[in-house]
Design an enzyme around this catalytic site. Sequence first.
Site, short mmCIF file in Angstrom:
data_model
loop_
_atom_site.label_atom_id
_atom_site.label_comp_id
_atom_site.label_asym_id
_atom_site.label_seq_id
_atom_site.Cartn_x
_atom_site.Cartn_y
_atom_site.Cartn_z
N SER A 127 0.83 -1.19 0.00
CA SER A 127 0.00 0.00 0.00
C SER A 127 0.88 1.26 0.00
O SER A 127 1.62 1.50 -0.93
CB SER A 127 -0.96 -0.04 1.19
OG SER A 127 -1.95 0.96 1.11
N HIS A 178 -7.44 -5.60 -0.31
CA HIS A 178 -6.28 -4.77 0.01
C HIS A 178 -5.48 -5.30 1.20
O HIS A 178 -4.25 -5.25 1.20
CB HIS A 178 -6.76 -3.34 0.30
CG HIS A 178 -5.68 -2.31 0.24
ND1 HIS A 178 -5.10 -1.89 -0.93
CD2 HIS A 178 -5.06 -1.60 1.23
CE1 HIS A 178 -4.18 -0.98 -0.69
NE2 HIS A 178 -4.14 -0.78 0.62
#
Length: 402
Positions: free
Chosen positions: A171, A373
């Site tokens: 990320s 994610h």
Amino acid sequence: MRGASWLFVVLSAVLCGSAEETSRVDDEKNVTVPGLLTKYGYPVETYEVTTEDGYVLTMFRIPYGKKSPLTEGERRPAVLLQHGLMNSADDWLIIGPDRALGYILADAGYDVWLGNIRGNWYSQKHQDYSPKKDKFWKFSWHEHGIYDMPAQIDHVLNATGHKQIFYIGHSMGTTMFYVGMSLKHDYNEKIRAMFSLAPIAFMNHMKSPLFRILAPLTSVVQFVAAEVVRLRPYTIIVRSRMASSKSLTDDEMERIVNDPPFLQSDEETTADEDEFILSDDDSTSEATSESSCEESDEEACHFRQYNYGILKNFKRYGKATPPDYNLANVTAPVYLFYGPNDWLAGPTDIDRLHNQLGNSKEKNKIEFPKFNHLDFIYGRDAYDFVYKPVLDLMNSYEKGTI
């Protein structure tokens, strides 16, 4: 109550949870990277690294694994793992040995370094001022990229004697890499290969409802953040059963996974054999959060430096809008891994990133429709879908077949 206070209430409710949840984790806050590694019988070293602008970052090292003892005189290939927004080095360990990437790499014969960015709970020191002062928190992912990342890379190189290292980011750990490499070109030569897990640069095709709602309200969010200089969001922390004797019910787990803005429904992560707790360990600055919201503007999506407003932009950049980061300057070999159910890193945005990077080697879509994610860190099948392919690529570099 000021006009924007309602938004702060909403954000607090979504990001921070309840007092009951806080009490549930009071006895868990002493579970640190050194504590987890020691508990599982792995060696650990702790270092403090000072950035060019005076922030003191804590780094952890796993010099070898339980399954690969260090022989005398051996110098192992080094890899730096960089966590994402509102997280810490804990991410790479908390689902336990044989499943978390930190242990896996150490057992595979790598010299593993766990980085921490300024502002998280391991790195709240500065040479000149306290984290209790607003000035401490005046940073964005720009500073993570041009100060935090280079300082940590240089420390690993100096400590190991290597000329190059591997870099694995998740990320915002990928975002800061693109920022740093685009502006500090010489650092590309210090990277053997970079592995981007859930890459974040362009975000105008994300599906996260909360971020899409907040995107047009950037100025309101900035107003609120100016009053609340430090956001301390609750993040999901997954710990092995040895870290806790308490687990959440299925209903609690479903609520946690569906509520926070960095998660989404249809998650692949499960609580079959793990304990899920909430923790407010890690902090971030308002500037980093504002940048994230700003980059989601579908009308004018840019991967660019922080927007201070027209007047300050002219003073800082010499023009009304911030400059874009030139991704063509990122010439280190980059391997992209993205999930089909990732609400932040959409496939169209990944394509754009892949095409603009100066040396993107592969674009790898996880072949599991629910992979999201946070499954890159907490997913029960992260090894099969992500870690093993990454390890195979790293081993290929070691063998000289790439």
